[in-house]
Scaffold this active site. Structure first.
Site, PDB file in Angstrom:
ATOM      1  N   CYS A 147       0.819  -1.210   0.000  1.00 42.95           N
ATOM      2  CA  CYS A 147       0.000   0.000   0.000  1.00 42.95           C
ATOM      3  C   CYS A 147       0.859   1.270   0.000  1.00 42.95           C
ATOM      4  CB  CYS A 147      -0.968  -0.009   1.179  1.00 42.95           C
ATOM      5  SG  CYS A 147      -0.203  -0.437   2.757  1.00 42.95           S
TER       6      CYS A 147
HETATM    7  N1  LIG Z   1      -4.483  -3.802   5.038  1.00 47.66           N
HETATM    8  C1  LIG Z   1      -3.920  -3.183   4.016  1.00 47.66           C
HETATM    9  O1  LIG Z   1      -4.041  -1.948   3.880  1.00 47.66           O
HETATM   10  C2  LIG Z   1      -3.146  -3.968   2.979  1.00 47.66           C
HETATM   11  C3  LIG Z   1      -2.838  -3.315   1.773  1.00 47.66           C
HETATM   12  C4  LIG Z   1      -2.130  -4.027   0.780  1.00 47.66           C
HETATM   13  C5  LIG Z   1      -1.773  -5.343   1.002  1.00 47.66           C
HETATM   14  N2  LIG Z   1      -2.074  -5.945   2.200  1.00 47.66           N
HETATM   15  C6  LIG Z   1      -1.676  -7.354   2.351  1.00 47.66           C
HETATM   16  O2  LIG Z   1      -2.839  -8.146   2.116  1.00 47.66           O
HETATM   17  C7  LIG Z   1      -2.822  -9.314   2.944  1.00 47.66           C
HETATM   18  C8  LIG Z   1      -4.074  -9.313   3.820  1.00 47.66           C
HETATM   19  O3  LIG Z   1      -4.028  -8.146   4.629  1.00 47.66           O
HETATM   20  P1  LIG Z   1      -5.244  -7.748   5.574  1.00 47.66           P
HETATM   21  O4  LIG Z   1      -4.943  -6.371   6.034  1.00 47.66           O
HETATM   22  O5  LIG Z   1      -6.525  -8.031   4.898  1.00 47.66           O
HETATM   23  O6  LIG Z   1      -5.038  -8.774   6.770  1.00 47.66           O
HETATM   24  P2  LIG Z   1      -6.153  -9.331   7.785  1.00 47.66           P
HETATM   25  O7  LIG Z   1      -7.246  -8.338   7.917  1.00 47.66           O
HETATM   26  O8  LIG Z   1      -5.400  -9.755   8.988  1.00 47.66           O
HETATM   27  O9  LIG Z   1      -6.733 -10.604   7.038  1.00 47.66           O
HETATM   28  C9  LIG Z   1      -5.942 -11.692   6.648  1.00 47.66           C
HETATM   29  C10 LIG Z   1      -6.836 -12.934   6.601  1.00 47.66           C
HETATM   30  O10 LIG Z   1      -6.036 -14.013   6.110  1.00 47.66           O
HETATM   31  C11 LIG Z   1      -6.427 -15.223   6.737  1.00 47.66           C
HETATM   32  N3  LIG Z   1      -5.185 -15.935   7.054  1.00 47.66           N
HETATM   33  C12 LIG Z   1      -4.267 -15.638   8.003  1.00 47.66           C
HETATM   34  N4  LIG Z   1      -3.238 -16.509   7.945  1.00 47.66           N
HETATM   35  C13 LIG Z   1      -3.523 -17.372   6.931  1.00 47.66           C
HETATM   36  C14 LIG Z   1      -2.866 -18.510   6.383  1.00 47.66           C
HETATM   37  N5  LIG Z   1      -1.692 -18.929   6.847  1.00 47.66           N
HETATM   38  N6  LIG Z   1      -3.463 -19.177   5.357  1.00 47.66           N
HETATM   39  C15 LIG Z   1      -4.655 -18.772   4.853  1.00 47.66           C
HETATM   40  N7  LIG Z   1      -5.330 -17.717   5.344  1.00 47.66           N
HETATM   41  C16 LIG Z   1      -4.770 -17.022   6.368  1.00 47.66           C
HETATM   42  C17 LIG Z   1      -7.210 -14.865   7.985  1.00 47.66           C
HETATM   43  O11 LIG Z   1      -8.515 -15.409   7.850  1.00 47.66           O
HETATM   44  P3  LIG Z   1      -8.922 -16.843   8.436  1.00 47.66           P
HETATM   45  O12 LIG Z   1      -8.076 -17.083   9.650  1.00 47.66           O
HETATM   46  O13 LIG Z   1     -10.360 -16.690   8.726  1.00 47.66           O
HETATM   47  O14 LIG Z   1      -8.636 -17.819   7.331  1.00 47.66           O
HETATM   48  C18 LIG Z   1      -7.325 -13.345   7.982  1.00 47.66           C
HETATM   49  O15 LIG Z   1      -8.633 -12.861   8.157  1.00 47.66           O
HETATM   50  C19 LIG Z   1      -1.519  -9.242   3.765  1.00 47.66           C
HETATM   51  O16 LIG Z   1      -0.536  -9.994   3.116  1.00 47.66           O
HETATM   52  C20 LIG Z   1      -1.175  -7.754   3.723  1.00 47.66           C
HETATM   53  O17 LIG Z   1       0.206  -7.535   3.835  1.00 47.66           O
HETATM   54  C21 LIG Z   1      -2.774  -5.291   3.176  1.00 47.66           C
END
Ligand SMILES: NC(=O)c1ccc[n+]([C@@H]2O[C@H](COP(=O)([O-])OP(=O)(O)OC[C@H]3O[C@@H](n4cnc5c(N)ncnc54)[C@H](OP(=O)(O)O)[C@@H]3O)[C@@H](O)[C@H]2O)c1
Length: 343
Positions: A147
């Site tokens: 991001c």
């Molecule tokens: N937040 C941002 O602004 C942003 C922007 C760009 C990119 N990202 C990237 O996008 C990804 C998701 O970010 P987020 O902010 O959405 O995180 P989040 O809100 O913590 O959600 C991640 C989800 O992934 C699942 N998860 C966790 N560990 C896992 C595993 N080992 N295998 C499969 N599923 C798993 C979990 O759901 P369950 O446990 O229910 O399966 C969790 O709800 C990350 O890699 C982050 O770096 C985030």
């Protein structure tokens, strides 16, 4: 028509993907995957999707995945082992996390330890459409950008044309992000009493996005460069504003340069005339736009650029949908042309 699965659908990026995909005219089937909520109705957890997505969350079963396209909106994990066979079955994949963004196995492994896979790293195309559209169109596996990096790379890339004038060892970037940037998992410093009325720097000078910015921009500039980057989390939910300071030995007409560089790009808006407002979060939140401001008086060779994006959309899910559109040969902007709300 196309079927799509989303791993991490219970998280912030995953749920934004669902929100964009339910209104995407070419997507007719969505499989939301969540290990913790499998069997529960999506709308019982993501209540804003009530009436739009009545499916249940599915457990992760990548061996039997039946979809045309897969998003992985989760940190590095066991899913990585399945990606080669998923790709072999002709399913295209966009990964939202940091792993596989930097095409240097040592750096990739140091910043995102575990689950290394050199073959996948080689295959991965960095998914910033405004710079790498041609490669993305042909890709099976795309690593979506970070991001902060999206806001900084889009603002800096045009300056590669003037690299001889710039001090590439003296680039200073500060960014303020909404708290959604840290994901849905609660933590002490993101607790409301800690965040409310607060502005909190974190990972000062050692954020994981710094090597990503340096790596991609070094490629664009065809020269090493070094960025001093300080991120902060602000008292708002979503949106990133980046302040980018560079130093040039020559006067550069930034407005002309940026308008020429981005030409007809729909999702990058250049604010180059003094009459226009400065980039700000309200104009970009809930949209796939990156607004870049170049219209500031510069002294002693100092260049100031401002760049505003929504971290969850242009900094995440929106760019990922742009990438999917390109990878499937669709109109790149499908499902993404929403305008911010005002006031
Ligand atoms: N937040 C941002 O602004 C942003 C922007 C760009 C990119 N990202 C990237 O996008 C990804 C998701 O970010 P987020 O902010 O959405 O995180 P989040 O809100 O913590 O959600 C991640 C989800 O992934 C699942 N998860 C966790 N560990 C896992 C595993 N080992 N295998 C499969 N599923 C798993 C979990 O759901 P369950 O446990 O229910 O399966 C969790 O709800 C990350 O890699 C982050 O770096 C985030």
């Amino acid at each position: 028509m196309t079927s799509v699965a989303v791993i991490g659908a219970s998280g912030y990026i995953g749920s934004e993907l669902l929100r964009l995909l339910v209104n995407h005219p070419e997507i007719d089937e969505i499989t939301p995957v969540s290990r913790s909520l499998a069997g529960k109705k999506v709308s019982s957890h993501l209540t804003h999707l009530r009436g739009f997505l009545d499916a249940e969350f599915q457990d992760m079963d990548l061996g039997n995945l039946d979809a045309d396209f897969l998003y992985v909106a989760a940190p590095p994990g066991e899913w990585i082992r399945f990606i080669p066979s998923v790709l072999e079955r002709g399913i295209k994949v966009v990964s939202m996390g940091g792993k596989f963004r930097i095409k240097n196995p040592e750096i990739d492994s140091k910043i995102y330890p575990g689950f290394d896979n050199r073959e996948l790293l080689e295959k991965a195309v960095y998914g910033l459409p405004e710079l790498y559209r041609r490669e993305i169109k042909k890709a099976g596996f795309v690593a979506n950008p970070g991001c902060y990096t999206t806001s900084v790379i889009l603002a800096m890339a045009p300056l590669s044309r003037y690299k001889e004038s710039l001090d590439l060892e003296k680039i200073v970037v500060s960014s303020v992000s909404g708290s959604s940037g840290a994901g849905a998992k609660p933590s002490r410093f993101l607790h409301h009493p800690e965040m409310s009325s607060n502005l909190r720097p974190y990972r000062v000078l050692e954020h994981r996005h710094t090597p990503e910015m340096e790596h991609i921009l070094s490629r664009e500039f065809n020269s090493d460069l070094s960025i001093s980057f300080t991120p902060s989390i602000g008292n708002h939910s979503r949106g990133i504003l980046s302040y980018i300071n560079l130093f040039s030995s020559h006067e550069i007409d930034l407005g002309e340069l940026f308008i020429d560089f981005y030409g007809e790009e729909f999702f990058v808006r250049i604010l180059s005339s003094a009459e226009e407002n400065v980039p700000n979060l309200k104009d970009v939140v809930n949209t796939n736009f990156c607004d870049i401001g170049t219209n500031f008086r510069r002294e002693r060779g100092r260049i100031l650029l401002l760049s505003a994006t929504d971290n969850l959309i242009k900094g995440g899910s929106g760019t990922a949908v742009q990438n999917m559109n390109l990878m499937l040969g669709l109109d790149e902007g499908l499902g993404l042309r929403q305008i911010a709300v005002s006031p």
